[in-house]
Motif scaffolding. Structure first.
Motif, PDB file in Angstrom:
ATOM      1  N   UNK A   1     -50.551  10.427   9.877  1.00 29.87           N
ATOM      2  CA  UNK A   1     -50.094   9.784   8.642  1.00 29.87           C
ATOM      3  C   UNK A   1     -48.865   8.920   8.930  1.00 29.87           C
ATOM      4  N   UNK A   2     -47.895   9.482   9.625  1.00 32.61           N
ATOM      5  CA  UNK A   2     -46.642   8.848  10.062  1.00 32.61           C
ATOM      6  C   UNK A   2     -45.575   8.778   8.977  1.00 32.61           C
ATOM      7  N   UNK A   3     -45.923   8.400   7.753  1.00 32.69           N
ATOM      8  CA  UNK A   3     -44.970   8.381   6.654  1.00 32.69           C
ATOM      9  C   UNK A   3     -45.724   8.395   5.336  1.00 32.69           C
TER      10      UNK A   3
ATOM     11  N   UNK B   1     -37.469   1.515   7.948  1.00 31.37           N
ATOM     12  CA  UNK B   1     -37.616   1.215   6.526  1.00 31.37           C
ATOM     13  C   UNK B   1     -37.624   2.477   5.661  1.00 31.37           C
ATOM     14  N   UNK B   2     -37.497   3.649   6.281  1.00 35.80           N
ATOM     15  CA  UNK B   2     -37.501   4.917   5.548  1.00 35.80           C
ATOM     16  C   UNK B   2     -36.102   5.507   5.484  1.00 35.80           C
ATOM     17  N   UNK B   3     -35.867   6.353   4.480  1.00 40.05           N
ATOM     18  CA  UNK B   3     -34.588   7.036   4.351  1.00 40.05           C
ATOM     19  C   UNK B   3     -34.822   8.526   4.090  1.00 40.05           C
ATOM     20  N   UNK B   4     -33.760   9.248   3.782  1.00 38.66           N
ATOM     21  CA  UNK B   4     -33.864  10.691   3.584  1.00 38.66           C
ATOM     22  C   UNK B   4     -34.796  11.044   2.423  1.00 38.66           C
ATOM     23  N   UNK B   5     -34.830  10.220   1.396  1.00 41.81           N
ATOM     24  CA  UNK B   5     -35.740  10.482   0.274  1.00 41.81           C
ATOM     25  C   UNK B   5     -37.192  10.493   0.736  1.00 41.81           C
ATOM     26  N   UNK B   6     -37.544   9.584   1.629  1.00 44.72           N
ATOM     27  CA  UNK B   6     -38.907   9.547   2.161  1.00 44.72           C
ATOM     28  C   UNK B   6     -39.203  10.796   2.981  1.00 44.72           C
TER      29      UNK B   6
ATOM     30  N   UNK C   1     -32.199   1.416  14.734  1.00 46.00           N
ATOM     31  CA  UNK C   1     -32.628   2.809  14.783  1.00 46.00           C
ATOM     32  C   UNK C   1     -31.455   3.702  14.374  1.00 46.00           C
ATOM     33  N   UNK C   2     -31.718   4.670  13.527  1.00 49.45           N
ATOM     34  CA  UNK C   2     -30.659   5.589  13.105  1.00 49.45           C
ATOM     35  C   UNK C   2     -30.144   6.386  14.299  1.00 49.45           C
ATOM     36  N   UNK C   3     -28.980   6.986  14.151  1.00 49.72           N
ATOM     37  CA  UNK C   3     -28.388   7.792  15.215  1.00 49.72           C
ATOM     38  C   UNK C   3     -29.162   9.087  15.407  1.00 49.72           C
ATOM     39  N   UNK C   4     -28.979   9.715  16.542  1.00 54.67           N
ATOM     40  CA  UNK C   4     -29.634  10.998  16.786  1.00 54.67           C
ATOM     41  C   UNK C   4     -29.135  12.050  15.806  1.00 54.67           C
ATOM     42  N   UNK C   5     -27.863  11.955  15.411  1.00 59.26           N
ATOM     43  CA  UNK C   5     -27.315  12.909  14.443  1.00 59.26           C
ATOM     44  C   UNK C   5     -28.018  12.792  13.091  1.00 59.26           C
ATOM     45  N   UNK C   6     -28.298  11.554  12.678  1.00 56.32           N
ATOM     46  CA  UNK C   6     -29.012  11.371  11.417  1.00 56.32           C
ATOM     47  C   UNK C   6     -30.454  11.842  11.536  1.00 56.32           C
ATOM     48  N   UNK C   7     -31.064  11.601  12.691  1.00 56.35           N
ATOM     49  CA  UNK C   7     -32.427  12.119  12.892  1.00 56.35           C
ATOM     50  C   UNK C   7     -32.442  13.641  12.768  1.00 56.35           C
ATOM     51  N   UNK C   8     -31.479  14.299  13.392  1.00 56.22           N
ATOM     52  CA  UNK C   8     -31.379  15.765  13.314  1.00 56.22           C
ATOM     53  C   UNK C   8     -31.252  16.200  11.858  1.00 56.22           C
ATOM     54  N   UNK C   9     -30.423  15.513  11.075  1.00 55.30           N
ATOM     55  CA  UNK C   9     -30.260  15.861   9.658  1.00 55.30           C
ATOM     56  C   UNK C   9     -31.564  15.673   8.886  1.00 55.30           C
ATOM     57  N   UNK C  10     -32.323  14.638   9.238  1.00 52.32           N
ATOM     58  CA  UNK C  10     -33.611  14.414   8.562  1.00 52.32           C
ATOM     59  C   UNK C  10     -34.594  15.544   8.882  1.00 52.32           C
ATOM     60  N   UNK C  11     -34.638  15.951  10.136  1.00 51.53           N
ATOM     61  CA  UNK C  11     -35.534  17.044  10.525  1.00 51.53           C
ATOM     62  C   UNK C  11     -35.143  18.335   9.812  1.00 51.53           C
TER      63      UNK C  11
END
Length: 319
Positions: free
Chosen positions: A152-154, A196-201, A241-251
């Motif tokens: 799906x991816x998103x 193009x995605x954010x935390x809401x997505x 590309x977002x930072x690795x810290x933001x990626x961690x927060x998204x996960x």
């Protein structure tokens, strides 16, 4: 010493509990393509997809299914003393072929000794009930479990269009309804850091996955390959590309909103080094995994902690 709390359902433990021992997944590479490449719904594929698809660790597709499985089983059984295996039809779209061919490939895998499960990776717009009937027949005949993986991816339908995915969210919902009818295991692939995605997505992805009863999830960060449209955009600074810290927060947020019964296969992925412009912030995948675990501990988050939105949340106080 106090045992460390498991904060999400791990695939390795799930398989061991299900089959009584460690199970090894063996990728199978078929001579197939994708409807987003051959003109059915597109010609150039998704903007992030390379020429080899996802099968860069697979054997050549000139080998038969039986040959690919046998070669890998011989190696893994000697090295790890393994006894049970999952035949993983991984690369490109493994239901995009005539039904007779599909049946032949799946049945060939089901006949191989010590194969306990067959996993078929495909696209939401390539799920048809006739193919699922074939899988159901083979499951009953050979006693193998069936998992259907959907890329799906998103859930952001605007991003799906941006990445030229070739399908919308509706096709995914339809595919999941059909897979659930046959009570197969299901798995969804998601990329949590599209530009193009954010935390809401991310949160909405967890909610839709949970509401549809998806049983397994694969997460990974976006990697960017040479000779792709996304690679060109990256080189020309059209995306960031977002930072690795933001990626961690998204996960971590995704895990917290995900239904507690879902199994998480992966939180970070890998890519072929020789053709990659960007992957995992030049960090090892296990370091990113450590960061996710540390963040879960820090926030005291765990899978399902924020999954309070199902079964009529607004009227819960009346029942």
């Amino acid at each position: 010493m106090e045992e460390k709390k498991e904060r999400y359902r791990k695939y390795s433990k799930y398989l061991k509990d299900k089959y009584g021992e460690k199970v090894y997944k063996i990728p199978i590479n078929l001579p197939v393509t994708c409807p987003n490449r051959d003109g059915e719904c597109g010609k150039d594929g998704c903007i992030f997809c390379g020429d080899v698809g996802a099968g860069f660790e697979s054997l050549e597709n000139t080998l038969s299914v039986k040959e690919q499985l046998s070669k890998n089983i011989e190696y893994i059984s000697k090295r790890y003393k393994a006894k049970k295996y999952i035949a993983y039809f991984q690369n490109f779209t493994n239901t995009y072929m005539p039904i007779s061919n599909f049946r032949k490939y799946i049945e060939e895998a089901a006949k191989v000794k010590d194969i306990v499960e067959i996993c078929v990776s495909t696209r939401p717009d390539c799920i048809n009930t006739r193919y699922l009937e074939v899988l159901d027949e083979i499951k009953r005949k050979y006693g193998v479990e069936i998992t259907v993986e959907l890329g799906l991816q998103t859930v952001n339908y605007k991003t799906l269009k941006k990445i030229k995915r070739g399908h919308t969210l509706a096709e995914f919902i339809d595919a999941m309804r059909n897979i659930n009818y046959y009570n197969f295991e299901s798995c969804c692939h998601l990329i949590l850091n599209f530009p193009w995605d954010d935390m809401e997505d991310v949160i909405e992805s967890a909610k839709i996955i949970s509401a549809l009863g998806v049983k397994q999830v694969k997460l990974h960060s976006l990697y960017i390959l040479h000779n792709t449209e996304l690679g060109k955009m990256y080189n020309e600074n059209e995306i960031s590309i977002i930072s690795v810290e933001e990626y961690v927060d998204r996960v971590v947020s995704f895990i917290s909103h995900l239904h507690s019964e879902a199994v998480i296969q992966r939180l970070a992925g890998r890519a072929p080094k020789e053709s990659t412009l960007f992957c995992n912030w030049d960090m090892s995948w296990w370091r990113i995994l450590d960061m996710i675990e540390e963040r879960l501990e820090e926030l005291d988050f765990y899978q399902g902690k924020q999954c309070d939105y199902l079964n009529g949340k607004a009227v819960r106080r009346f029942v």
